[in-house]
Write a protein that holds these residues in place. Sequence first.
Motif, PDB file in Angstrom:
ATOM      1  N   UNK A  21      66.717 132.697  49.123  1.00 10.98           N
ATOM      2  CA  UNK A  21      66.123 133.393  48.914  1.00 10.98           C
ATOM      3  C   UNK A  21      67.518 134.318  49.657  1.00 10.98           C
ATOM      4  N   UNK A  22      68.046 133.592  50.818  1.00  9.11           N
ATOM      5  CA  UNK A  22      69.014 133.650  51.671  1.00  9.11           C
ATOM      6  C   UNK A  22      70.595 133.848  50.869  1.00  9.11           C
ATOM      7  N   UNK A  23      70.121 132.977  50.225  1.00  2.70           N
ATOM      8  CA  UNK A  23      71.791 132.751  49.451  1.00  2.70           C
ATOM      9  C   UNK A  23      71.966 134.107  48.629  1.00  2.70           C
TER      10      UNK A  23
ATOM     11  N   UNK B 292      59.677 128.689  54.608  1.00  3.75           N
ATOM     12  CA  UNK B 292      60.857 127.943  55.312  1.00  3.75           C
ATOM     13  C   UNK B 292      61.772 127.231  53.862  1.00  3.75           C
ATOM     14  N   UNK B 293      61.391 126.333  53.388  1.00  5.43           N
ATOM     15  CA  UNK B 293      61.879 125.844  51.997  1.00  5.43           C
ATOM     16  C   UNK B 293      62.413 126.445  50.997  1.00  5.43           C
ATOM     17  N   UNK B 294      61.975 127.869  51.035  1.00 10.26           N
ATOM     18  CA  UNK B 294      62.332 128.983  49.726  1.00 10.26           C
ATOM     19  C   UNK B 294      63.655 129.724  50.908  1.00 10.26           C
ATOM     20  N   UNK B 295      63.290 129.873  52.507  1.00 11.52           N
ATOM     21  CA  UNK B 295      63.902 130.499  52.692  1.00 11.52           C
ATOM     22  C   UNK B 295      65.525 130.562  52.569  1.00 11.52           C
ATOM     23  N   UNK B 296      66.110 129.028  52.219  1.00  8.51           N
ATOM     24  CA  UNK B 296      67.648 129.372  51.644  1.00  8.51           C
ATOM     25  C   UNK B 296      67.918 129.596  50.608  1.00  8.51           C
TER      26      UNK B 296
ATOM     27  N   UNK C 227      75.290 124.250  46.891  1.00 16.00           N
ATOM     28  CA  UNK C 227      75.472 125.237  48.150  1.00 16.00           C
ATOM     29  C   UNK C 227      74.136 125.050  49.073  1.00 16.00           C
ATOM     30  N   UNK C 228      72.935 125.524  48.560  1.00 14.01           N
ATOM     31  CA  UNK C 228      71.832 126.202  48.472  1.00 14.01           C
ATOM     32  C   UNK C 228      71.032 124.213  49.625  1.00 14.01           C
ATOM     33  N   UNK C 229      71.275 124.018  48.621  1.00 12.94           N
ATOM     34  CA  UNK C 229      70.766 122.633  48.440  1.00 12.94           C
ATOM     35  C   UNK C 229      71.444 121.856  50.060  1.00 12.94           C
TER      36      UNK C 229
END
Length: 552
Positions: free
Chosen positions: A144-146, A138-142, A433-435
Motif C-alpha cells: 500500500x505504501x508503493x 506490516x506485511x501489507x504496508x509495503x 520492487x514491492x517484493x
Amino acid sequence: MFGVGVNLVMFMTDVLKQDNAKAANSVSNWTGTAYMFSLIGAFLSDSYWGRYKTCAIFQLIFVAGLVMLSLTTYLFILKPCISPNQGVKCNPPSDFEIGMFYFSIYQIALGNGGYQPAITTFGADQFDEEDQQEALSKVSYFSYFYLAMNLGTLFSNTVLVYIEERGDWVLSFWISTGSAFAALVLFLGGTPWYRQFKPSGNPISRFSQVIVAAAKKWRAQLPSCGTDLYEMDVNKMGSNGGKKILHTPDFRFLDKAAVVTPGDSARLIRATTRNPWYLCPVTQVEEVKCILRLLPIWLSTIIYSVVYTQMAAIFIEQGNAMKTRISRFHVASASMSVFEILSVSASVLLYRLYLVPFYCRIQKGNKKEIPELQRMGVGLLIAVLGMVLAGLVEFWRLSQKKGCDKCDPTSSLSILWQIPQYVLIGISEVFTYVSMLEFFNKETPDGLKSIGSALCMASMAIGNYMSTLLVTLVMKITARGEQVGWIPDSLNKGHLDRFYYLLAALAAVDFVVYVACAKCYKYISLDREDDAEVANGGRELSSIPRDHYLSP
C-alpha cells in the motif's frame, strides 16, 4: 521528484537542445544518482540521526532544491528567451547557468534519495511485530505504501505533463515545490504520534570488526558446534534490537571472529569490556552473513532496473515519433506513464484483495503470503515480455513511418499502441520492487533496516547507470560510417526495436541467473525463544559459558 523527472527528457531535448541519446543518458544519470543517494540517507538513519530526523532533514534539502530549480529555470534559462520583439534570437544559457540548473536538480536528487529509504522503514516502524494483527498489517504496508507513492505521481503524469507540453516549465516546477512543502508540513505535524527508535551505531564499523577479527584469527581452530562460539546476553544486543540471530554453517571463515582464543580469554579477564576488533558475538557475525547472502539476489535485480528506467526516457522518445492525436485531443508522450501507474494500482489491489486470499486457501499450513523470491521471479519474467512487446510495437511503427523525417508525427501508428508495454512494466514493477522492499526489510537485521530499503533503490541507481552505459555502447557500435545507429535523433532512421530486443535478451539471461540464486538462498533465522524470554524479563543462555556475558 516525479514532477521534475516525468518530462525531464523533453526539457533536455526541447530547451537544452540535447540529442535523443544524450538526453536519455542525462535523465538516467540523474535518476540513478537520486537512488544512489539513498545509501547516504540509509547510513545516517541507521547510524546517527535516526529515521525521523533523517526524513525531516532530507525533505528540507528536497524543498530547497525545488525552489532553486524554479528560480534558476526562470531567471537563467527561459526568461532570456522571452523577447517582446519578434525575430530577435535569444542567447543560449551560459555554462554557468546550465551548471546552476544541474546543481539544483542534483540537490533535488540528494533530498529525495536520502529521504526515501528512511521514510519506507520509518513507516514500517509504526507497526508492532509482537502484536499479531499489526504484524499482518506490516506485511501489507509495503504494497500500500508503493500504491500511495504511485498514485501520487498520477498528478505529475497528467496535469504537470500538459503544463510542461505547453511550455510552462516554471509553473510546473513551482507546483512541485508547493506540493513538497505541503508534504513536509504534514510530516512534521504528525510528530507527537510517531513511534521512534534510536539509531544503533555505525553498521560499517560492525561489518569491519567481523572481517578484521576473522582475519586476525585465520589460523584459529573452529569448534565442531556453533554453540561453542562467543555470544552475548540478548539483553545487551542493542545493535540488533535485542534479537539473537541463530548460527548458520555457511561462510565458515567468518565464524573465526567469534572463536574465543586464549588471548581473548586473557583480555576478557583483564578488561571490563570486550574489544570488538578481536572478538565478535555470533549475532554480529551473522549480520555480515545476512548481507553477503543478499548480494547475489540484489545483483540479479539490476538488469530489471535497466528495463524499468526505459519508461522515463526511451519510451517517451518512442511516443514522440508516433501519432499523438486522438481526434482533436493531443496525447503527451510523457503522460502515457499514467497507464503504468494505473497498472501498478490495479495490480496491488488485485494482489492484496484476491490473489493472496486465494493462495492461502490452496496452500497447506499457515502461509499468509506468497514468498517474496517467487514474486520477484514472476516480475522479472513479465519484464522480458514487456520488452519483447515494446520491440514489436516499434517494428510496427517503423513499418508505418512517413516519407519525410520532419513530418509531425513521423509515423501513422497511434501512441495508444504503447499502452500494453506500459501495463506489463507496471505489473512487473509490483511483483519485483514491492517484493524487494518486503524481502530486504525482512532479511536485514534490525540495526540495518534502512540499509535494506536502500539496497532496493541502489539497484535502481545502478540500473540507470547501466542504461546510460548500454545506450552509449550501442550507439558507439551501431553508429559507424554512414549508419546513424539504433537510437538516432530521427528514430525513423534507427532501429529502436533492436535495442528493445537486446534488453529482452539481457533480462531473460538475468532471470535464469536469478532463479539459480533464489534456489540457493538461506533465510535469516532469529531465536524466537530468546525473544519470548526477553519479553518475560530476560535470561542467560545456558549453552554459553557465564563468563562470556560481558558488556559489548
